[in-house]
Design an enzyme around this catalytic site. Structure first.
Site, PDB file in Angstrom:
ATOM      1  N   TRP A 130       0.783  -1.146  -0.019  1.00 36.88           N
ATOM      2  CA  TRP A 130      -0.113  -0.070  -0.023  1.00 36.88           C
ATOM      3  C   TRP A 130       0.691   1.359  -0.023  1.00 36.88           C
ATOM      4  O   TRP A 130       0.399   2.226  -0.218  1.00 36.88           O
ATOM      5  CB  TRP A 130      -0.887   0.069   1.306  1.00 36.88           C
ATOM      6  CG  TRP A 130      -0.173  -0.453   2.553  1.00 36.88           C
ATOM      7  CD1 TRP A 130      -0.083  -1.557   3.143  1.00 36.88           C
ATOM      8  CD2 TRP A 130       0.918   0.590   3.299  1.00 36.88           C
ATOM      9  NE1 TRP A 130       0.858  -1.681   4.237  1.00 36.88           N
ATOM     10  CE2 TRP A 130       1.120  -0.222   4.341  1.00 36.88           C
ATOM     11  CE3 TRP A 130       0.988   1.801   3.218  1.00 36.88           C
ATOM     12  CZ2 TRP A 130       2.148   0.199   5.324  1.00 36.88           C
ATOM     13  CZ3 TRP A 130       2.042   2.413   3.987  1.00 36.88           C
ATOM     14  CH2 TRP A 130       2.663   1.461   5.165  1.00 36.88           C
ATOM     15  N   LYS A 154      -2.748  -8.302  -7.284  1.00 38.54           N
ATOM     16  CA  LYS A 154      -3.401  -8.284  -6.051  1.00 38.54           C
ATOM     17  C   LYS A 154      -2.881  -7.242  -5.008  1.00 38.54           C
ATOM     18  O   LYS A 154      -1.689  -7.345  -4.639  1.00 38.54           O
ATOM     19  CB  LYS A 154      -3.164  -9.712  -5.420  1.00 38.54           C
ATOM     20  CG  LYS A 154      -3.892 -10.303  -3.961  1.00 38.54           C
ATOM     21  CD  LYS A 154      -3.338  -9.575  -3.012  1.00 38.54           C
ATOM     22  CE  LYS A 154      -4.141  -9.861  -1.773  1.00 38.54           C
ATOM     23  NZ  LYS A 154      -4.271  -8.643  -0.825  1.00 38.54           N
ATOM     24  N   HIS A 155      -3.593  -6.249  -5.071  1.00 38.31           N
ATOM     25  CA  HIS A 155      -2.896  -5.289  -4.257  1.00 38.31           C
ATOM     26  C   HIS A 155      -3.390  -5.258  -2.858  1.00 38.31           C
ATOM     27  O   HIS A 155      -3.987  -6.158  -2.485  1.00 38.31           O
ATOM     28  CB  HIS A 155      -3.601  -3.823  -4.761  1.00 38.31           C
ATOM     29  CG  HIS A 155      -2.645  -2.686  -4.705  1.00 38.31           C
ATOM     30  ND1 HIS A 155      -1.655  -2.489  -4.014  1.00 38.31           N
ATOM     31  CD2 HIS A 155      -2.605  -1.516  -5.651  1.00 38.31           C
ATOM     32  CE1 HIS A 155      -1.207  -1.442  -3.795  1.00 38.31           C
ATOM     33  NE2 HIS A 155      -1.415  -0.765  -5.258  1.00 38.31           N
ATOM     34  N   ALA A 156      -2.791  -4.444  -1.887  1.00 42.76           N
ATOM     35  CA  ALA A 156      -2.998  -4.377  -0.541  1.00 42.76           C
ATOM     36  C   ALA A 156      -4.519  -4.154  -0.107  1.00 42.76           C
ATOM     37  O   ALA A 156      -4.981  -3.323  -0.968  1.00 42.76           O
ATOM     38  CB  ALA A 156      -2.217  -3.463   0.185  1.00 42.76           C
ATOM     39  N   SER A 157      -5.146  -4.493   0.356  1.00 36.01           N
ATOM     40  CA  SER A 157      -6.531  -4.522   0.742  1.00 36.01           C
ATOM     41  C   SER A 157      -6.919  -3.232   1.421  1.00 36.01           C
ATOM     42  O   SER A 157      -8.206  -2.783   1.282  1.00 36.01           O
ATOM     43  CB  SER A 157      -6.928  -5.714   2.045  1.00 36.01           C
ATOM     44  OG  SER A 157      -6.876  -6.988   1.142  1.00 36.01           O
ATOM     45  N   GLY A 206       6.891  -6.547  -0.277  1.00 37.03           N
ATOM     46  CA  GLY A 206       6.258  -6.652   0.910  1.00 37.03           C
ATOM     47  C   GLY A 206       7.101  -7.112   2.299  1.00 37.03           C
ATOM     48  O   GLY A 206       8.175  -6.955   2.260  1.00 37.03           O
ATOM     49  N   SER A 207       6.424  -7.703   3.197  1.00 34.76           N
ATOM     50  CA  SER A 207       7.299  -7.917   4.432  1.00 34.76           C
ATOM     51  C   SER A 207       8.071  -9.304   4.077  1.00 34.76           C
ATOM     52  O   SER A 207       7.988 -10.204   3.252  1.00 34.76           O
ATOM     53  CB  SER A 207       6.402  -8.052   5.671  1.00 34.76           C
ATOM     54  OG  SER A 207       5.557  -9.313   5.224  1.00 34.76           O
ATOM     55  N   GLU A 228      10.835  -8.429  -3.360  1.00 33.15           N
ATOM     56  CA  GLU A 228      11.412  -7.035  -3.065  1.00 33.15           C
ATOM     57  C   GLU A 228      10.775  -6.839  -1.503  1.00 33.15           C
ATOM     58  O   GLU A 228       9.766  -6.504  -1.482  1.00 33.15           O
ATOM     59  CB  GLU A 228      11.077  -5.958  -3.732  1.00 33.15           C
ATOM     60  CG  GLU A 228      12.063  -4.871  -3.672  1.00 33.15           C
ATOM     61  CD  GLU A 228      11.459  -3.722  -2.700  1.00 33.15           C
ATOM     62  OE1 GLU A 228      12.064  -3.815  -1.508  1.00 33.15           O
ATOM     63  OE2 GLU A 228      10.452  -2.837  -2.902  1.00 33.15           O
ATOM     64  N   LEU A 229      11.605  -7.206  -0.533  1.00 32.03           N
ATOM     65  CA  LEU A 229      11.328  -7.165   1.033  1.00 32.03           C
ATOM     66  C   LEU A 229      11.800  -6.181   1.681  1.00 32.03           C
ATOM     67  O   LEU A 229      11.812  -4.973   1.240  1.00 32.03           O
ATOM     68  CB  LEU A 229      11.787  -8.480   1.509  1.00 32.03           C
ATOM     69  CG  LEU A 229      11.287  -9.986   0.718  1.00 32.03           C
ATOM     70  CD1 LEU A 229      11.821 -11.140   1.253  1.00 32.03           C
ATOM     71  CD2 LEU A 229       9.747  -9.891   0.331  1.00 32.03           C
ATOM     72  N   CYS A 262      10.442   1.290   2.306  1.00 32.16           N
ATOM     73  CA  CYS A 262      11.786   0.217   2.234  1.00 32.16           C
ATOM     74  C   CYS A 262      12.908   0.667   2.015  1.00 32.16           C
ATOM     75  O   CYS A 262      14.047   0.294   2.501  1.00 32.16           O
ATOM     76  CB  CYS A 262      11.337  -1.001   1.391  1.00 32.16           C
ATOM     77  SG  CYS A 262      11.461  -0.534  -0.343  1.00 32.16           S
TER      78      CYS A 262
END
Length: 455
Positions: A130, A154-157, A206-207, A228-229, A262
């Protein structure tokens, strides 16, 4: 509630969406597979024409898109508008360069002719965060579509309106239905989508935890994935640095995107002889930041994206303080409505505290004092992350030594770390693998085919 847009500055629920049913999801996967058969046969010129149109839409409607991003995840309005413009830049970049990046490459062998040929893989699943609702998507979709792949997002909710808006941009730009689709589904659906034979590969930003799960799921189906974390990026300031520029940029590097990036500088590693001065000026500049409504153009620091983001950040700050870290400013959630956390600076960081090496996703900076470049390198590398690093020095030998020894996918000298369509983006260690952007980014999701032709 399903999937919802919640304004983090006020807590207001702006809009809700029902997640896709299993039948609706299957239909979208069918549409993607069918679209790929046709899209892969289109010319680079055909794709470029539509990609340029997407850039024009992003530029023309930048104010509208910027407001949407600010309302959904809290970034200051000017930064959100700039994100839409940067997204257009990436579209133009790949429209102009994709054909050259994917041209056949001759290789000298004993064959009559031998060369490397790049071909698209198919439908690619993108699992995006997001914090940059448009840019994170565009930097995947622009190269993917120009290579002849099709995309499923699939994007962040918490940013569904942004997710649907990006899909609409590409439809209006003239790409065929099914070439790029948004999937309004929860995280629990990702494993099943990845396992579906219609999906060729995946990318996730993401995480660490999400990266592990996606990596495991992709491995079960033997599918490529780019991860890519997180990052706990060092910002190293040596005594030879241009001090005024280094300290002014340090604040920008920490609070960019409300500190939720990040590649934001998180650990400020400063040579002893200038550490007192750096600490005093850095703290003063952090305290002077205007915190408030992200739609107010005077605001420099908006809210975090959610109440859980505030809780997670403060928990790690408190653990660090309990372990012995000293608070120079901030350190407690701000009272009143909204998900606000103040500019915070910690020092005297114990090695066993979260502040030493964890990724603080919010406007919390940590300061370390070092005697020389060797100690700076040791502390910078003493983390499981290896995304970006910013180095401030005017000494050429020192600069080259730091560039060589820092364990990071990106090193920026006398500049804060930033993403740019022209150069590869990604990290090492627990920050992930694979690369986005530049020529490497577009080749990640291609079949790099060896062709050998005998007489």
């Amino acid at each position: 509630m399903g999937i919802a847009s919640i304004n983090p500055a006020t807590g207001e629920v702006m809009k809700t969406f029902d997640p896709l049913t299993d039948e609706e999801l299957a239909a979208k996967l069918d549409k993607a597979a069918a679209a790929f058969v046709l899209h892969r046969e289109t010319s680079f010129a055909y794709r470029a024409e539509r990609m340029i149109k997407a850039a024009e839409i992003l530029e023309a409607e930048k104010e509208q898109f910027g407001r949407m991003m600010s309302l959904e995840m809290g970034k200051p309005i000017q930064a959100a508008i700039d994100e839409a413009v940067k997204s257009a830049w990436a579209c133009r970049y790949y429209a102009e360069h994709a054909e050259r990046f994917l041209a056949d490459e001759a290789v000298e062998t004993s064959a009559n002719r031998s060369y490397i040929h790049y071909q698209p893989l198919g439908p690619i699943l993108a699992i995006m965060p997001w914090n940059y609702p448009f840019w994170q998507v565009i930097r995947f979709v622009a190269p993917a579509l120009m290579a002849g792949n099709v995309g499923l997002l699939k994007h962040a909710s918490n940013v569904p309106q942004s997710a649907l808006a990006v899909e609409d941009v590409f439809l209006r730009a003239g790409f065929a239905e099914g070439v790029f689709q948004t999937l309004l589904v929860g995280a629990s659906k990702v494993e099943g989508i990845l396992a579906d034979p219609r999906i060729a590969a995946a990318t996730l930003t993401g995480s660490e935890g999400a990266g592990v799960q996606v990596g495991i799921s992709a491995a079960r189906s033997i599918k490529k994935v780019v991860l890519e974390l997180g990052g706990s990026d060092p910002y190293i300031v040596m005594k030879s640095a241009n001090f005024a520029e280094a300290v002014a940029t340090a604040v920008k590097a920490r609070i960019a995107n409300n500190g939720q990036s990040c590649i934001a500088a998180k650990r400020f590693i400063v040579e002893d002889s200038i550490a007192d001065r750096f600490e005093d000026e850095f703290v003063a500049r952090m305290e002077a930041l205007k915190v408030g409504d992200p739609l107010d153009r005077a605001t420099e620091l908006g809210p975090l994206a959610s109440t859980s983001a505030v809780e997670d950040l403060h928990r790690d700050v408190q653990k660090s303080v309990d372990a012995g870290a000293r608070v120079l400013t901030g350190g407690k959630p701000m009272p009143g409505k909204g998900c606000f956390y103040p500019p915070t600076v910690l020092t005297d960081i114990p090695r066993d505290s979260p502040a030493y090496s964890e990724e603080f996703f919010g406007p919390v900076a940590t300061i370390f004092r070092v005697k020389d470049a060797e100690e700076a390198i040791r502390i910078a590398n003493d983390t499981r992350f290896g995304l970006g690093a910013s180095v401030w020095t005017q000494d050429e030998a020192e600069r080259d030594h730091l560039i060589q020894e820092l364990e990071a996918g990106m090193v920026f000298v006398n500049k804060m770390v930033a993403s740019d369509p022209r150069v590869p983006f990604g990290g090492v260690k627990q920050s992930g693998f694979g690369r986005e952007l530049g020529p490497f980014g577009i080749r990640e999701f291609t079949n790099i085919k060896t062709v050998w032709i005998e007489k």
